[in-house]
Design a protein around this motif. Sequence first.
Motif, short mmCIF file in Angstrom:
data_model
loop_
_atom_site.label_atom_id
_atom_site.label_comp_id
_atom_site.label_asym_id
_atom_site.label_seq_id
_atom_site.Cartn_x
_atom_site.Cartn_y
_atom_site.Cartn_z
N GLY A 1 44.34 37.06 32.91
CA GLY A 1 44.70 36.72 31.54
C GLY A 1 44.02 35.46 31.04
O GLY A 1 43.28 34.78 31.76
N LEU A 2 44.31 35.15 29.80
CA LEU A 2 43.68 33.99 29.16
C LEU A 2 44.14 32.68 29.78
O LEU A 2 43.38 31.70 29.80
CB LEU A 2 44.00 34.00 27.67
CG LEU A 2 43.39 35.14 26.85
CD1 LEU A 2 43.95 35.14 25.44
CD2 LEU A 2 41.87 35.03 26.81
N ILE A 3 45.37 32.64 30.26
CA ILE A 3 45.95 31.35 30.66
C ILE A 3 45.19 30.72 31.83
O ILE A 3 45.08 29.50 31.94
CB ILE A 3 47.45 31.50 30.97
CG1 ILE A 3 48.11 30.12 30.97
CG2 ILE A 3 47.69 32.25 32.28
CD1 ILE A 3 49.62 30.17 30.89
N GLU A 4 44.64 31.54 32.72
CA GLU A 4 43.93 30.95 33.86
C GLU A 4 42.49 30.57 33.51
O GLU A 4 41.85 29.81 34.24
CB GLU A 4 43.93 31.93 35.03
CG GLU A 4 43.05 33.13 34.83
CD GLU A 4 43.58 34.37 35.53
OE1 GLU A 4 42.75 35.16 35.97
OE2 GLU A 4 44.80 34.54 35.62
N ARG A 5 41.98 31.09 32.40
CA ARG A 5 40.58 30.82 32.08
C ARG A 5 40.33 29.35 31.76
O ARG A 5 39.26 28.81 32.04
CB ARG A 5 40.12 31.69 30.91
CG ARG A 5 40.02 33.15 31.29
CD ARG A 5 39.41 33.99 30.19
NE ARG A 5 39.60 35.40 30.47
CZ ARG A 5 39.31 36.37 29.63
NH1 ARG A 5 38.81 36.06 28.43
NH2 ARG A 5 39.52 37.63 29.96
N ASP A 6 41.31 28.68 31.19
CA ASP A 6 41.14 27.26 30.89
C ASP A 6 40.92 26.47 32.16
O ASP A 6 40.05 25.59 32.23
CB ASP A 6 42.36 26.75 30.12
CG ASP A 6 42.22 25.27 29.77
OD1 ASP A 6 41.24 24.93 29.08
OD2 ASP A 6 43.07 24.47 30.18
N LEU A 7 41.74 26.79 33.20
CA LEU A 7 41.59 26.09 34.48
C LEU A 7 40.25 26.42 35.12
O LEU A 7 39.49 25.51 35.51
CB LEU A 7 42.73 26.47 35.41
CG LEU A 7 42.60 26.00 36.87
CD1 LEU A 7 42.55 24.48 36.94
CD2 LEU A 7 43.75 26.55 37.72
N VAL A 8 39.93 27.70 35.25
CA VAL A 8 38.70 28.09 35.95
C VAL A 8 37.46 27.59 35.21
O VAL A 8 36.47 27.19 35.82
CB VAL A 8 38.66 29.61 36.15
CG1 VAL A 8 37.37 30.03 36.86
CG2 VAL A 8 39.87 30.09 36.95
N LEU B 1 41.43 42.42 41.02
CA LEU B 1 41.26 41.86 39.69
C LEU B 1 41.50 42.92 38.63
O LEU B 1 41.39 44.12 38.89
CB LEU B 1 39.84 41.29 39.53
CG LEU B 1 39.41 40.26 40.57
CD1 LEU B 1 37.95 39.90 40.36
CD2 LEU B 1 40.29 39.01 40.49
N GLN B 2 41.83 42.46 37.42
CA GLN B 2 41.93 43.38 36.30
C GLN B 2 40.56 44.00 36.03
O GLN B 2 39.53 43.34 36.20
CB GLN B 2 42.43 42.64 35.05
CG GLN B 2 43.87 42.17 35.14
CD GLN B 2 44.85 43.31 35.21
OE1 GLN B 2 44.74 44.29 34.47
NE2 GLN B 2 45.81 43.21 36.11
N ASN C 1 51.85 38.22 25.95
CA ASN C 1 50.81 37.69 25.06
C ASN C 1 50.29 36.34 25.55
O ASN C 1 49.10 36.03 25.42
CB ASN C 1 51.35 37.55 23.64
CG ASN C 1 51.34 38.87 22.89
OD1 ASN C 1 50.50 39.74 23.16
ND2 ASN C 1 52.25 39.04 21.95
N ALA C 2 51.19 35.54 26.12
CA ALA C 2 50.79 34.21 26.57
C ALA C 2 50.02 34.25 27.89
O ALA C 2 49.12 33.45 28.12
CB ALA C 2 52.02 33.32 26.73
N LEU C 3 50.39 35.19 28.76
CA LEU C 3 49.84 35.18 30.11
C LEU C 3 48.70 36.16 30.32
O LEU C 3 47.80 35.92 31.10
CB LEU C 3 50.94 35.50 31.13
CG LEU C 3 52.04 34.45 31.30
CD1 LEU C 3 53.06 34.93 32.31
CD2 LEU C 3 51.47 33.12 31.75
N ARG C 4 48.77 37.30 29.66
CA ARG C 4 47.83 38.36 30.01
C ARG C 4 47.52 39.22 28.81
O ARG C 4 48.41 39.55 28.02
CB ARG C 4 48.43 39.24 31.12
CG ARG C 4 47.46 40.23 31.71
CD ARG C 4 48.10 40.95 32.87
NE ARG C 4 47.88 42.37 32.76
CZ ARG C 4 48.49 43.28 33.50
NH1 ARG C 4 49.39 42.90 34.38
NH2 ARG C 4 48.22 44.56 33.37
N GLU C 5 46.26 39.61 28.69
CA GLU C 5 45.86 40.48 27.59
C GLU C 5 46.27 41.91 27.90
O GLU C 5 46.05 42.40 28.99
CB GLU C 5 44.34 40.42 27.40
CG GLU C 5 43.82 39.04 27.09
CD GLU C 5 42.34 38.93 27.35
OE1 GLU C 5 41.59 38.73 26.37
OE2 GLU C 5 41.93 39.05 28.51
N LEU C 6 46.87 42.58 26.93
CA LEU C 6 47.23 43.99 27.09
C LEU C 6 46.45 44.81 26.08
O LEU C 6 46.34 44.43 24.92
CB LEU C 6 48.73 44.19 26.87
CG LEU C 6 49.64 43.79 28.05
CD1 LEU C 6 51.09 43.98 27.66
CD2 LEU C 6 49.33 44.64 29.28
#
Length: 536
Positions: free
Chosen positions: A254-261, A277-278, A531-536
């Motif tokens: 999801g989007l939330i981990e992309r900021d960290l990575v 992975l997705q 919506n906050a954690l993962r794109e559906l």
Amino acid sequence: MASTVEVLADAIKESGTPFIVGHPGGETVELMDAASQRDMRYILMKQETAGAILAATWGEITGSPGVCTSTRGPGATNMVNGVAYAWLDRAPLIALTDQYPGATLETGQRQVINHRAIYDPITKWSTTLYAKSAQQQIRRALRTATAPTPGPVHIDVPAGETTAEAPEMKFPPDLRQNTLSTIPVEETLTPALDMIRRAKRPILLAGLGVLWDRASAELVGFAEALGAPVLTTSKCKGVISEDHPLRAGCIIGGLIERDLVSQADLIITVGLDAVELQPKAWPYGTPLLSLANTPTLDALVPATLEILGEINGLLKGLRAGIGGQGEWGEKAAATFRTAVIDALNVPTKGLSPHRAMEVARAALPRDTIATCDAGASRLLVVQKWESYGPREFLTSNGLGTMGYAIPGALAARLAHPGRPVIAFAGDGGFLMAVGDLHTAVKEKLPIIVMVFDDREIALIRIKQELKKIKRFGIELGGLDWVSLAQGFGADGVVVETEGQLTDALQAAVKSGNTTVIAVRIDGSCYVDQFNALREL
């Protein structure tokens, strides 16, 4: 001279698996008798898929391949989903199917199905067992199932071959391949060490290969030497204790981990398998160093450099040549954990699923082993439940099948008879495996089943809502949870508050009985959380 089934039973027991599981057929009875004579258990499941999942999960936990059985025809086709679990979740499994003898198979029609054609796409090897070559076939099956990448082997067992004499083969006695792992010297790792030494903000992404090589301790030591935050796949929760300051969380696509990575200047994947992975394009252009025990052929995660070898040896070799390259790890990991908590803490009117998870973790002993079903609640369990050791959190990720939690919990109980085991399931997934509550009771394998009772197939409702489609065809509810549990000989309780849940969990641990705890939850938060954690 031993018969084919005696050779097979000896091999199963010698490989470290003291039981066979499944639903028997006519040809299975000779194997069951051979197992009984060797003080092995035959665990009767109520559905073949659950039997295969239990056996495969045992294989994941112990490294010794689980063994499941089915009758021919409908039993073999019923077992397919469990074998698919072993295939996509990378679990060592031997799946045995009864079959007609050759002449009947070629001329008959009733219950005649080409099992090998069905299983070939979802197994590492599919074969028909013959007495004259049984020992070699069985040895190959065990080695194939357990070698990286682990997975299922299918063996069709024709009638007439089971009691035939199996000649002794002139091979070494070891059933599984003996391997010696080496630690590479620093000179051979120079290209990788150069990448690492240049990095100021490295990040580790840990996957299944860490578990196959039992490299959890080396992974943690490597992360500490680098000062790097660690993200794991959901199958690898616990390879770094989830109260370790460098543990960031789980990769969920999801989007939330992309900021960290995206803040990292070097991504180091350790044993990462793309099946974890997705199914999306890799979103990062950051230089990537892959440490892998099998070649990566799918090209889904584009490595700048990939080093092949046994993970423990690779990590030891690299660790000897580095130290203190990154200092951002603990702060970055803590920031990410806070972001996930903030994203999940959506207000609800009733007991929220995420709060129920926090209550469960606080109420249960630290060494509790958890299994988790697929469904809307899985996202929250993965994020909120903390595991403190490898293989202490078990779920279906590669296949993502519902109906996993109960048979997975039974496998955990067999592997760890002295530890509490809890199965987290949505009401839909629970109903797919409800019959094996009876197995838990009859086989004296007490587990706690915590059911998120939101009275619907919540993940589909979420998708309907996101697509602006009205709710339709997803309603559950109307279940008498207490009577259902008691009908199988288990304890049952319904809870609606945090205090009731705490009391029920603590009572279940003390009782030593299989217990179903139905938690009435308010699932209105799911859409915002997804919506906050993962794109559906």
